[in-house]
Design an enzyme around this catalytic site. Structure first.
Site, PDB file in Angstrom:
ATOM      1  N   ASN A  20       0.849  -1.188   0.000  1.00 26.88           N
ATOM      2  CA  ASN A  20       0.000   0.000   0.000  1.00 26.88           C
ATOM      3  C   ASN A  20       0.884   1.238   0.000  1.00 26.88           C
ATOM      4  OD1 ASN A  20      -1.426   2.344   1.411  1.00 26.88           O
ATOM      5  ND2 ASN A  20      -3.127   0.955   1.007  1.00 26.88           N
ATOM      6  N   SER A  22      -5.282  -0.753  -2.535  1.00 30.66           N
ATOM      7  CA  SER A  22      -5.836   0.561  -2.247  1.00 30.66           C
ATOM      8  C   SER A  22      -6.938   0.395  -1.204  1.00 30.66           C
ATOM      9  CB  SER A  22      -6.391   1.206  -3.515  1.00 30.66           C
ATOM     10  OG  SER A  22      -6.792   2.531  -3.239  1.00 30.66           O
ATOM     11  N   GLU A  23      -6.958   1.274  -0.213  1.00 33.71           N
ATOM     12  CA  GLU A  23      -7.851   1.072   0.933  1.00 33.71           C
ATOM     13  C   GLU A  23      -9.321   1.286   0.591  1.00 33.71           C
ATOM     14  OE1 GLU A  23      -5.195   3.109   0.792  1.00 33.71           O
ATOM     15  OE2 GLU A  23      -5.488   4.911   2.003  1.00 33.71           O
ATOM     16  N   ASN A  24      -9.605   1.724  -0.638  1.00 41.19           N
ATOM     17  CA  ASN A  24     -11.009   1.770  -1.046  1.00 41.19           C
ATOM     18  C   ASN A  24     -11.482   0.470  -1.672  1.00 41.19           C
ATOM     19  OD1 ASN A  24      -9.258   2.507  -3.122  1.00 41.19           O
ATOM     20  ND2 ASN A  24     -10.861   3.538  -4.267  1.00 41.19           N
ATOM     21  N   GLN A  84     -14.746  -1.678   1.786  1.00 36.70           N
ATOM     22  CA  GLN A  84     -13.737  -0.964   2.559  1.00 36.70           C
ATOM     23  C   GLN A  84     -13.394  -1.660   3.888  1.00 36.70           C
ATOM     24  OE1 GLN A  84     -13.898   2.512   0.996  1.00 36.70           O
ATOM     25  NE2 GLN A  84     -12.145   3.437   1.988  1.00 36.70           N
TER      26      GLN A  84
END
Lengths: 255, 228, 255, 228
Positions: D27, D50-52, D89
């Site tokens: 990340n 990606s944190e989404n 998420q």
């Protein structure tokens, strides 16, 4: 009378035929009741003071049309639970512009949340900052009927202020409590007429969690499809979590 | 003592089926509850949940139609109705525990006057016992119905002042349907709503340990015309 | 040099072309490393005393071929985390038959877990009974790096014995702690060569949770498909949770 | 005081890219970390998270290719590589917090000698501030690298004895890559691993508040030949 025969009678009424192991039935009675025909109708019963979760992240998956309707309706004193606070007047921005939000629980207001920041500077909006993953977990905790959890995230930081701290597995951790909401306003790609949902790419983000966490979930979708046209394995949000559906062409504020 | 006829297990299920409402999301436990699906009023559409990750179970699979990747919580091959969805077991219990199911129906060994439920282990029984999903289901459903015989084979009451069997959950039961009565758990105590055909409130009380509150006239249960 | 050009150079090496927004590249180096060619190789490094999660429920989604291999290998003193304890010699049954398990954490041993019950009666196996949904949540808590949670489930029952109790939101609740494991043995329908997984119908059950929760996840699958043939939106278990893949024809013990 | 040239932001990213290993799940945070993707050694295959809710991000979308439902955590339209997956998420942060990511790279305002990180708020700054995913990422990644300038614009050290900026996480940083040095956080303290070309360990120490441990010879950083 054997059990299977009784079932068959019941399903025959819906002219049931077997497709693989999916029995084709058409329970007409329930399936249209969640669908409404206007954005204003979709949010008509949301009262002043409601706690509302808003899906979306990074310009994707925001229920922009529902937000616009909520803004038109002019509800006040909203507690908003959302990753961010809008981009200028887009996304949640219009709610801050119009002074409709009194408190926000979010992880990252965002560089273009100017209307939020203006209200925040004047003390017209209060804000609880929550680490993004913890925001997800606190909502999921509400969704799943648990009462709190311990995490190392935020230990020793501003986030830990006022929270119970202890040591588990040799690690300092803090107690985080569920975030409940009266409503979730979310965006999905497709709904079937029962309310099963699928999402497009990274527009999924917070939407499935919020659908589970709120007492009443209102979804805007690009497309409504007939019951039975979605594969059961592909459903991301089962219909049990969806209470009202509105088909709306995608308004987008990419910020 | 030779007793009057009581409801059969099927008739208990038949009466309990009347407690379901149109559009309800429903989980049926092992035993009598599992028979309820056979007695749904025809006007109802109900969505059956299974704790192994199914919403929208249809009828059991017929011979030759079985898919052993599509089984209910009792390991019985089932079918799906259109609009069904599949999810993992954590999400399945997010539904049970999180208050998303409208109605759950469990079997029972004992129900107390406060609505405590004991349904997973008989004291002194050999072996490990097993809990399964019952405690999660008992804790979170909007309405919990227990279906059971009113008395043990030995005649002991199962509607008790306090459970002495290992508990499943505290103050979780809303309604009890037995072979003698329909009883609601209320803040005031257990309210006798209906009796089995031919049984009086006094006779039902005599076979219960807990006090049953009788308000006005207590009607007899009506079973649907397609009774077994 | 603009960023996109550098990327393109890197992908061109893999003869990259753009398919919609999925860039077709073939990173050969990594994608074969998770695939092994025998069941025995798949479990070869599991030592005596390991803590192992086993997927499956109701005859569906059990990693029967891996369990058989583990039994052949003769590992001892296993702590097994599983919803049930096998059906006769099927599923986990063979591990109890052979006396390979010392402790089990489960929700419902099951009516045909006779080998477990024999060992349990003799005191050769200990057993922690956990409510089924709490079993899921305790594993998920380990998966997500949290340290414990409060629940009303089990309050006042045998399950609460020895556990911390308190009141939150006016409700009595108990503290439940994460369940960690060294390995998960799971069953999926398809894996791509990177380890992305999909499951068939109710054979999904515990498998995705265990894949997330264990330190090392070994999966048996019906089919291995090329990278890129699975839609990113349809992946149920992302490859990050999968460490070893073995294609095995489905042995089934429906009990 | 006119100083010798330091690394550019791009060169910091270029050096940090060398810390990634083949097959790693990675990340990249906002700022300098986000530039790292441009400088991956060609021999590496790395899976970007990606944190989404994306694993397997490819390069940024070219003009005309943008899909605004496919954006990274910085809102930039990206692409997917084959083998990518999409999730919500909560699962995205299950990966960050649960120790599933091999490497995370964040920007920083201050790092302490114990590896505490401050990177989300400047004291006295106006407005609400914002945390985003940084605290989850800092808490759970197997290896956390911080990329930042060694000093503030005013020349104040950012490698400090103790952070006086609002904290992101305690004892979470493993390695710091700045425009002057590569520093490892160890149980003994901060170990100076490399210096920027032309800089001596003493010169780096002079621009740091925390004590830097120097073991034997400290080599100069090597930047890849395709340096900007």
């Amino acid at each position: 009378m054997p059990a299977s025969y009784l079932f068959e009678l019941r399903f025959c009424r819906w002219s049931g035929t077997i497709l693989g192991n999916i029995i084709s039935v058409m329970p007409e009675r329930r399936m249209k009741q969640k669908i409404v025909n206007s954005l204003d109708a979709a949010i008509a019963d949301i009262p002043d003071g409601a706690r509302i979760m808003f899906g979306g992240f990074g310009g994707a998956g925001f229920p922009n049309n529902l937000i616009q309707a909520l803004s038109r309706k002019g509800v006040k004193n909203i507690t908003a639970i959302s990753n961010n606070c809008g981009t200028r007047e887009g996304e949640l921005g219009v709610m801050f512009k119009n002074g409709q939000v009194k408190h926000v629980i979010c992880s990252f207001p965002g560089p273009h949340a100017n209307y939020f920041q203006e209200r925040f500077a004047k003390g017209e909006v209060t804000c609880e900052l929550v680490p993004q993953g913890i925001l997800c977990e606190r909502m999921r905790t509400a969704a799943t009927g648990l009462l709190g959890f311990y995490t190392t995230v935020g230990v020793g930081t501003d986030v830990a202020i006022g929270k119970e701290e202890r040591v588990l597995e040799g690690k300092r951790c803090i107690l985080e409590l569920p975030i409940h909401a009266d409503y979730a306003l979310i965006k999905a790609q497709k709904a079937d007429e029962l309310g099963n949902l699928t999402y497009r790419l990274a527009a999924r983000n917070f939407n499935p969690i919020m659908a589970q966490a709120a007492k009443f979930t209102i979804v805007e979708v690009e497309e409504i499809v007939p019951v039975g046209s979605m594969s059961p394995e592909d459903v991301v949000t089962p219909a049990i979590f969806v209470h009202r559906i509105m088909q709306a062409k995608g308004m987008r504020f990419a910020g | 003592m030779t007793e009057k006829p009581r409801l059969t297990r099927e008739q208990i299920a038949q009466r309990a089926a009347q407690e379901l409402h149109d559009g309800a999301y429903v989980n049926l436990g092992w035993g009598i509850p599992n028979l309820i699906a056979d007695y749904l009023p025809k006007a109802l559409t109900v969505y059956f949940h299974s704790e192994n990750g199914i919403l929208g179970m249809g009828r059991r699979a017929k011979p030759g139609e079985e898919d052993f990747d599509l089984v209910d919580a009792m390991k019985v091959p089932v079918t799906l109705i259109p609009g069904a969805s599949i999810f993992h077991q954590a999400d399945a219990h997010l539904m049970t525990r999180g208050g998303h199911l409208d109605i759950a129906v469990l079997g029972g060994f004992q129900v107390s006057e406060k609505g405590d439920l004991a349904n997973w282990k008989i004291p002194g029984s050999k072996g490990s016992g097993g809990i399964g999903g019952a405690m999660d289901i008992a804790s979170g459903s909007k309405k919990l119905i227990v279906c059971m015989e009113h008395n043990t084979k030995e005649g002991a009451p199962k509607i008790v002042k306090a459970c002495n069997y290992p508990l499943t959950g505290l103050e979780c039961v809303d309604t009890i349907v037995t072979d003698l009565a329909v009883i609601d758990v209320t803040p005031e105590g257990l309210v006798l709503r209906e009796t089995a055909p031919g049984w009086s409130p006094d006779e039902v009380q005599a076979r219960s340990e807990a006090k049953l509150i009788v308000r006005n006239h207590v009607p007899e249960m009506k079973l649907a015309p397609n009774s077994h």
